[in-house]
Design an enzyme around this catalytic site. Structure first.
Site, PDB file in Angstrom:
ATOM      1  N   HIS A 273      15.325 -46.005   4.462  1.00 57.84           N
ATOM      2  CA  HIS A 273      15.260 -46.283   5.908  1.00 57.84           C
ATOM      3  C   HIS A 273      16.441 -47.144   6.352  1.00 57.84           C
ATOM      4  O   HIS A 273      17.003 -46.931   7.440  1.00 57.84           O
ATOM      5  CB  HIS A 273      13.946 -46.989   6.243  1.00 57.84           C
ATOM      6  CG  HIS A 273      12.741 -46.122   6.062  1.00 57.84           C
ATOM      7  ND1 HIS A 273      12.320 -45.671   4.828  1.00 57.84           N
ATOM      8  CD2 HIS A 273      11.841 -45.632   6.974  1.00 57.84           C
ATOM      9  CE1 HIS A 273      11.229 -44.942   4.973  1.00 57.84           C
ATOM     10  NE2 HIS A 273      10.916 -44.899   6.257  1.00 57.84           N
TER      11      HIS A 273
ATOM     12  N   HIS B 126      10.228 -52.776  -0.234  1.00 53.36           N
ATOM     13  CA  HIS B 126      11.573 -52.944  -0.772  1.00 53.36           C
ATOM     14  C   HIS B 126      11.885 -54.432  -0.940  1.00 53.36           C
ATOM     15  O   HIS B 126      11.305 -55.293  -0.266  1.00 53.36           O
ATOM     16  CB  HIS B 126      12.626 -52.315   0.153  1.00 53.36           C
ATOM     17  CG  HIS B 126      12.486 -50.824   0.295  1.00 53.36           C
ATOM     18  ND1 HIS B 126      12.940 -49.943  -0.654  1.00 53.36           N
ATOM     19  CD2 HIS B 126      11.934 -50.081   1.284  1.00 53.36           C
ATOM     20  CE1 HIS B 126      12.677 -48.705  -0.259  1.00 53.36           C
ATOM     21  NE2 HIS B 126      12.066 -48.765   0.917  1.00 53.36           N
TER      22      HIS B 126
END
Length: 271
Positions: free
Chosen positions: A193, A235
């Site tokens: 992303h 993440h």
């Protein structure tokens, strides 16, 4: 013969080491190795004698073991620095994962944070680009949209390949969503992303005429997308930073292989 025996007895009497109080000095200490006999070795023991190859192997081991011990006891400076940075990254990522679970401190904002992350997903961007490409009627618009589609496909393949190679897990045990499986965004490094948001924002800033407030909002959007992935625990911080860097280099690569208007028209007509 009797004279020699008498002289031997006299020498024994004169030798002070033969007295009772000094007898312990003549006895070998306990645990001392027995002296080797100078006689011929038995046939059965000849097979147990060390061969030259065994001696060379023992010498190599004696030379290697101290070095291995030193490497284990004294690691290199690069190893210490890397492990320290890795520990700091994990600790900070866990602290920023305020929406990672239902019991987290910001659990009520988890849905909104996930929605921000979805704006940087590959499936909506690819679908929206194809839809705009079909609706577009200008050559300039089709050229920009075709190159944007190329950049999006390149981003998905690059991120999927690096993630499959590194296979790094996130700071929290969170399972990827269905959209993540479709774009092969399963592992943590790098953040897909974040790379997509950085690449798209740089692409729009370079090829669209935008006012200053819109340009600032575009940069803030890319930053919020990367931060949202850390907040939900998918993440690490370094994953997001690496994603931003990869997204920038993907934009530079697309600029180098930019497809002209004629090439885009040829691809559209073949499609």
């Amino acid at each position: 013969m009797p004279a020699s025996q008498s002289r031997a007895r006299a020498r024994d009497r004169n030798n002070v080491l033969n007295r009772a109080e000094f007898l312990s000095l003549n006895q070998p200490p306990k645990g001392a190795p027995e002296p080797r006999s100078s006689g011929r070795k038995a046939p059965g023991l000849s097979a147990q004698s060390p061969t030259p190859g065994d001696g060379a192997r023992e010498r190599r081991q004696s030379q290697q073991l101290p070095e291995e011990d030193c490497m284990q006891l004294n690691p290199s400076f690069k190893g210490i620095a890397f492990n320290s940075l890795l520990a700091i990254d994990i600790c900070m990522s866990k602290r920023l994962g305020v929406c990672a679970g239902r019991a987290s401190s910001w659990a009520s904002a988890r849905s909104m944070v996930k929605l921000i992350g979805i704006t940087g997903h590959g499936i909506p961007w690819i679908g929206g680009t194809i839809l705009c490409l079909v609706k577009s009627s200008t050559l300039a618009g089709q050229e920009v949209l075709m190159n944007l589609l190329l950049a999006l496909l390149l981003d998905i393949m690059t991120v999927a390949g690096v993630q499959k190679l590194i296979k790094r897990r996130g700071p929290y045990e969170t399972s990827p969503s269905l959209l993540d499986y479709l774009t092969m965004d399963v592992y943590a490094f790098p953040a897909g992303h974040a790379s997509r948001a950085a690449m798209v924002s740089k692409f729009f800033l370079s090829h669209l005429v935008l006012a200053v407030p819109l340009r600032v909002l575009l940069v803030l959007w890319a930053f919020c997308v990367g931060l949202s992935r850390v907040m939900i625990g998918r993440h690490h911080i370094t994953d997001v930073i690496s994603g931003f860097i990869i997204g920038y280099f993907q934009f530079r690569l697309v600029e180098m292989v930019w497809m002209s208007s004629n090439t885009c028209q040829m691809l559209i007509s073949a499609w």
